[in-house]
Design an enzyme around this catalytic site. Structure first.
Site, PDB file in Angstrom:
ATOM      1  N   ASP A  28       0.890  -1.190   0.158  1.00 41.19           N
ATOM      2  CA  ASP A  28       0.028   0.036  -0.113  1.00 41.19           C
ATOM      3  C   ASP A  28       0.839   1.339   0.044  1.00 41.19           C
ATOM      4  O   ASP A  28       1.884   1.285   0.753  1.00 41.19           O
ATOM      5  CB  ASP A  28      -0.856  -0.098   1.265  1.00 41.19           C
ATOM      6  N   GLU A  52      14.986 -15.574  -0.404  1.00 43.39           N
ATOM      7  CA  GLU A  52      15.381 -16.581   0.622  1.00 43.39           C
ATOM      8  C   GLU A  52      14.253 -17.717   0.548  1.00 43.39           C
ATOM      9  O   GLU A  52      14.756 -18.739   1.117  1.00 43.39           O
ATOM     10  CB  GLU A  52      15.444 -15.972   1.812  1.00 43.39           C
TER      11      GLU A  52
END
Length: 564
Positions: free
Chosen positions: A230, A279
């Site tokens: 956002d 990751e």
């Protein structure tokens, strides 16, 4: 002569395994169709009139059968709901109105079993004024280290009675609110680019970055597939918070780089975030809500070491006009090509008037419209615009209920409105409630199947005929048009990912392009047009007639051909 209808029969349950298989493909996000769920307005499981996570979970099979790849959930975090959950008090908790963390976990697990991915909203520009950090900052008073995590400043004037600068809130009025200090005296001011209940974080403070990296890991460990960010363009403010020197600043948004929006420093934050995301296995993604002056600046957010996608608001704001649409498509594809990012296409969301209503009104009125317009015209254009959008290379977003052809509710009584901008007298129009009315599932019931206890915003009686039940399996319905289009998008090798279209010669007001053996033609004019019959008709948003190697394409209609 032959006629083609706009939709094929509903998919059978046997299509489900194919969907699950597709969801595991590499680079899924480059051509994904992502469905936005506004949780409070999607499905209510406990009859309190408010949608919830268990309600969303119960409707996941519907989304699987619709044919989307992923579901983006608007905020469901713990929040006082001053701005419908975009004022977050606790980023690691579910607000009780939506359920709890166990409900979120069950939803994520069920989605994965159905071949759907889950993307959650992240709100890093500001918190709620009920966030523990902000409450402690107020209680500790001036000089508190916790105040450095937000933008607290002394005011101007003899007694500090004036705001620290001239910035204006997106919701109207000053972007600053003065606090009452613990001793009862008027004190410092804090920055809020949106509602006063949404104080902006100071991203120059290392604790803010540390906290959000931890929040990312919390939800990634829960199993989410990505984040919609956002106000992704708003985190970093120009050093010193300089005056803008202009009033009516909202008119400048989207035209200039502002001292509080689209600052270059945001990109360092997203490079750090990308390292975390990479990751994790499973191709998790970031999607930016980034309002920028140009699509070229939007492309900065999706460079290879930053975010994966950014909403294409330039496309959303384009009129139903062939020349304008072609120009924005070309600019978008050209801007995204150098950074090897997919274009995104979107027609509606929770902040703008639904496109079935925007297109029902004259062009040039903006993205928040208060009049119903010509309902039949709006729906016809909305269906045509959807097929055009889904034919373009890249990823597409669908806002809940648009697959039913829902219009905006433009006549909500003042007493039921909840958009905070509505109550501030300036700024955004404040009529976003009209696109947030709970969607209808059945022809009957207190809320047309949304729940057993009514709905938090009233639904029009006309929505019974637009419900899922009323359209399910009905040839030519808007729901079946979407199902057919998404099914064909999966099966046609020339649809989906890519970075180019081949424009074809077409009559004035008509767009035509080729992608391999696929051809899309959209008639945005007010009159029917004769076009070549490029091959076998796959799908059309309205009825077309073919004769002597030509096709008669009605006004505001899009058709898909295959030359195979």
């Amino acid at each position: 002569m032959s006629q083609q209808h706009s939709a094929a029969p509903a998919p059978t349950p046997t299509s489900a395994p194919a969907v699950a298989t597709v969801a595991k493909r590499r680079d899924w996000w480059r051509d994904a169709v992502i469905y936005q769920v506004y949780p409070r307005s999607f499905a209510d499981s406990n009859g309190d009139g408010m949608g919830d996570l268990e309600g969303v979970r119960s409707r996941l099979p519907y989304l699987r059968d619709l044919g989307v790849d992923a579901v983006w959930l608007s905020p469901f975090y713990a929040s006082p709901q001053a701005d419908a959950g975009y004022d977050v008090a606790d980023y690691r908790a579910v607000d009780p109105m939506f359920g709890n963390l166990l409900d979120a976990d069950a939803l994520i697990r069920d989605a994965r079993e159905l071949g759907l991915r889950i993307i959650v909203d992240l709100v890093p520009n500001h918190s709620s004024d009920q966030h523990e950090w902000f409450k402690r900052a107020l209680a500790d008073g001036p000089g508190s280290p916790l105040r450095e995590r937000y933008h607290f400043r002394p005011g101007k004037g003899d007694d500090g009675e004036l705001p620290p600068n001239d910035w204006e809130s997106i919701f109207g009025g000053p972007a600053w609110t003065r606090v009452t200090e613990p001793d009862g005296t008027p004190g410092e001011w804090y920055l809020h680019l949106f509602a006063p209940e949404q104080p902006d974080f100071n991203w120059e403070h290392p604790a803010v970055g540390d906290e959000f990296r931890s929040i990312l890991r919390f939800w990634l460990d829960m199993g989410v597939d990505g984040f919609r960010i956002d106000v992704a363009h708003g985190l970093v403010k120009e050093h010193g918070l300089p005056d803008l020197g202009s009033h009516e600043q909202l008119k400048l948004l989207g035209n200039d780089v502002m001292p509080f929006f689209d600052q270059d420093g945001v990109h360092d934050i997203y490079r750090q975030w990308r390292l975390i995301l990479d990751e994790y296995s499973g191709e998790r993604i970031f999607v930016a809500e980034a309002w920028t002056p140009t699509v070229e600046r939007t492309a900065n957010y999706v460079r290879p070491d930053e975010l994966h996608q950014a909403f294409n608001f330039q496309y959303l704001g384009t009129a139903w006009d062939a020349e304008e649409l072609r120009a924005v498509v070309d600019r978008t594809l050209e801007a995204m090509r150098p950074v090897n990012a997919p274009a995104t296409w979107v027609l509606s969301n929770h902040d703008v008037t639904r496109h079935a209503t925007r297109f029902a009104n004259p062009a040039g009125l903006g993205t928040q419209i208060r009049t119903a317009g010509d309902r039949d015209l709006g729906l016809r254009r909305a269906r045509a615009a959807t097929l055009l959008m889904l034919a373009l290379p890249g990823s597409a977003y669908v806002y809940q209920g648009e697959e039913l052809g829902l219009p905006d509710v433009v006549d909500l009584p003042d007493e039921v409105r909840q958009d905070p901008a509505y109550f501030r007298g300036a700024g955004q129009d404040g009529f976003r409630d009209g696109c947030r009315v709970p969607i209808p599932w059945t022809r009957e019931g207190s809320s047309y199947g949304f729940g057993d206890g009514g709905s938090w915003l009233p639904q029009p009686a006309s929505w019974a005929a637009l419900s899922v039940e009323a359209q399910d399996g009905v040839e030519g319905s808007t729901l079946e048009l979407y199902r057919a289009a998404l099914r064909l998008r999966r099966s046609q090798p020339d649809l989906g990912a890519g970075d180019a279209v081949e424009w074809l010669k077409a009559p004035e007001g008509v767009l035509a392009f080729r992608r391999g053996e696929f051809v899309c033609v959209a008639n945005t004019s007010g009159e029917s047009a004769r076009i070549p019959a490029y091959g076998r008709v796959l799908l059309a948003s309205g009825e077309i007639a073919e004769v002597d190697g030509e096709a008669k394409l009605p006004a505001d209609t899009t058709v898909w051909f295959t030359t195979a």
